[in-house]
Design a protein around this motif. Structure first.
Motif, PDB file in Angstrom:
ATOM      1  N   LYS A   5       5.501  12.805  -5.008  1.00 54.85           N
ATOM      2  CA  LYS A   5       6.683  13.215  -4.502  1.00 54.85           C
ATOM      3  C   LYS A   5       7.086  12.108  -3.486  1.00 54.85           C
ATOM      4  O   LYS A   5       6.092  12.006  -2.625  1.00 54.85           O
ATOM      5  N   PRO A   6       8.184  11.351  -3.536  1.00 57.29           N
ATOM      6  CA  PRO A   6       8.351  10.330  -2.380  1.00 57.29           C
ATOM      7  C   PRO A   6       8.870  11.198  -1.231  1.00 57.29           C
ATOM      8  O   PRO A   6       9.177  12.184  -0.972  1.00 57.29           O
ATOM      9  N   TYR A   7       8.358  10.350  -0.199  1.00 57.70           N
ATOM     10  CA  TYR A   7       8.567  10.683   1.374  1.00 57.70           C
ATOM     11  C   TYR A   7       9.583   9.981   1.563  1.00 57.70           C
ATOM     12  O   TYR A   7      10.409   8.969   1.352  1.00 57.70           O
ATOM     13  N   PRO A   8      10.696  10.573   2.686  1.00 60.19           N
ATOM     14  CA  PRO A   8      11.995  10.068   2.982  1.00 60.19           C
ATOM     15  C   PRO A   8      11.583   8.574   3.561  1.00 60.19           C
ATOM     16  O   PRO A   8      12.696   7.666   3.545  1.00 60.19           O
ATOM     17  N   SER A   9      10.766   8.475   4.410  1.00 58.24           N
ATOM     18  CA  SER A   9      10.133   7.068   4.920  1.00 58.24           C
ATOM     19  C   SER A   9       9.750   5.742   3.924  1.00 58.24           C
ATOM     20  O   SER A   9       9.665   4.614   4.261  1.00 58.24           O
ATOM     21  N   ASP A  10       9.591   6.065   2.558  1.00 53.46           N
ATOM     22  CA  ASP A  10       9.382   5.281   1.438  1.00 53.46           C
ATOM     23  C   ASP A  10      10.437   4.184   1.185  1.00 53.46           C
ATOM     24  O   ASP A  10      11.676   4.522   1.518  1.00 53.46           O
ATOM     25  N   VAL A  11       9.774   3.109   0.895  1.00 53.91           N
ATOM     26  CA  VAL A  11      10.982   1.857   0.835  1.00 53.91           C
ATOM     27  C   VAL A  11      11.612   2.177  -0.428  1.00 53.91           C
ATOM     28  O   VAL A  11      10.997   2.792  -1.473  1.00 53.91           O
ATOM     29  N   THR A  12      12.891   2.122  -0.566  1.00 48.88           N
ATOM     30  CA  THR A  12      13.553   2.075  -1.738  1.00 48.88           C
ATOM     31  C   THR A  12      13.289   0.988  -2.760  1.00 48.88           C
ATOM     32  O   THR A  12      12.974  -0.102  -2.418  1.00 48.88           O
ATOM     33  N   ASP A  13      13.754   1.129  -4.037  1.00 49.95           N
ATOM     34  CA  ASP A  13      13.664   0.007  -4.803  1.00 49.95           C
ATOM     35  C   ASP A  13      14.545  -1.394  -4.471  1.00 49.95           C
ATOM     36  O   ASP A  13      13.851  -2.367  -4.661  1.00 49.95           O
TER      37      ASP A  13
END
Length: 283
Positions: A5-13
């Motif tokens: 599950k992605p975290y809010p801090s993950d870089v977007t595509d």
């Protein structure tokens, strides 16, 4: 990222499309003698670094579905020391400026300092007490452009005067961004800074606060760097000065200014995008 599950801090595509090719090229130049390519995807390494900077957790407390401390801190320290993080920061800042109709390099900066408390593990020899604000710890100095994008960072003991930090900031700005010819500062910076700026070819102007109006009043030009400090404080890693040794240029602040959660200073100049025409207002 796999199935986690992605975290809010993950870089977007979209964000990864900007920095991914740069990091893949960097990795291609660092061929291991054994031919080993590493166990972790570089995008996940970046996600782990951004998670740590945003949440303020200790490296060893990174979630199990992100790369461990051994890999994450290895890349963090390596990119900090070989200048990769600085190169990415400069690349993104130039793109934000161009998208906002500005030239790649600014002609004006705003300087300010911020005193931050340091935890017990930070060596006492690298800390001090801000005599004015009564804050023990370290002091960060920022130079930002008129969009609030970070140009230079200096980290010292809190006992170091604003003037001394301002001189170091101007030296860094001129060495790294020689197009700068004007700087705005508050009254905490003394005449020595203006004289040093004159030697460097930078016109230093003190923007004084006006007390004629009641309540909070944003001070012309100065509010830009204050807003950047406010944005950086959203990243819990920066609420305290956790680094055992002051790096002198604050990789955490530069990292936070690049965003990763959609709340970065670049929003004031538009989201990160491709390079523009390179014309327009230079400030």
């Amino acid at each position: 990222m796999g199935d986690r599950k992605p975290y809010p801090s993950d870089v977007t595509d979209a964000q990864w499309a900007l920095i991914g090719p740069f990091l893949r090229a960097w990795k291609a130049r660092r061929v291991s003698v054994s031919g080993h390519q590493g166990d972790y995807d570089l995008r996940e390494i970046v996600n782990a670094i951004l998670y740590q900077n945003r949440t303020g957790c200790q490296w060893a407390y990174l979630p199990h579905d992100l790369p461990p401390k051994s890999a994450t801190y290895y890349y963090f320290a390596l990119w900090r020391d070989d200048g990769t993080d600085q190169a990415i920061h400069d690349l993104l800042r130039c793109q934000v400026r161009e998208k906002a109709g500005r030239r790649e390099d600014p002609t004006a900066v705003v300087l300010d300092t911020q005193s931050i408390r340091a935890p017990n593990h930070v060596p006492a020899a690298t800390t001090g007490k801000d005599a004015s604000k009564k804050v023990p710890g370290r002091k960060r100095g920022l130079a930002v452009d008129t969009l609030g994008l970070v140009i230079a960072v200096v980290v010292t003991a809190a006992s170091v005067t604003d003037n001394a930090i301002g001189i170091r900031l101007l030296d860094t700005v001129v060495a790294h961004t020689p197009t700068v010819t004007r700087a705005w500062v508050d009254a905490g910076f003394k005449q020595d800074l203006a004289l040093h700026g004159a030697v460097l070819g930078v016109d230093v102007e003190v923007v004084k606060r006006s007390d004629t109006r009641p309540g909070f009043v944003p001070v012309r030009k100065r509010w830009i760097v204050e807003q950047t400090y406010g944005t950086l404080m959203r990243h819990r890693r920066l609420v305290r000065e956790y680094e055992s040794r002051p790096s002198g240029r604050g990789p955490g602040a530069e990292l936070a200014s690049r965003g990763g959660d959609g709340h970065d200073p670049g929003e004031r100049g538009g989201d990160l995008g491709g390079p523009g025409p390179g014309r327009g207002n230079a400030a």
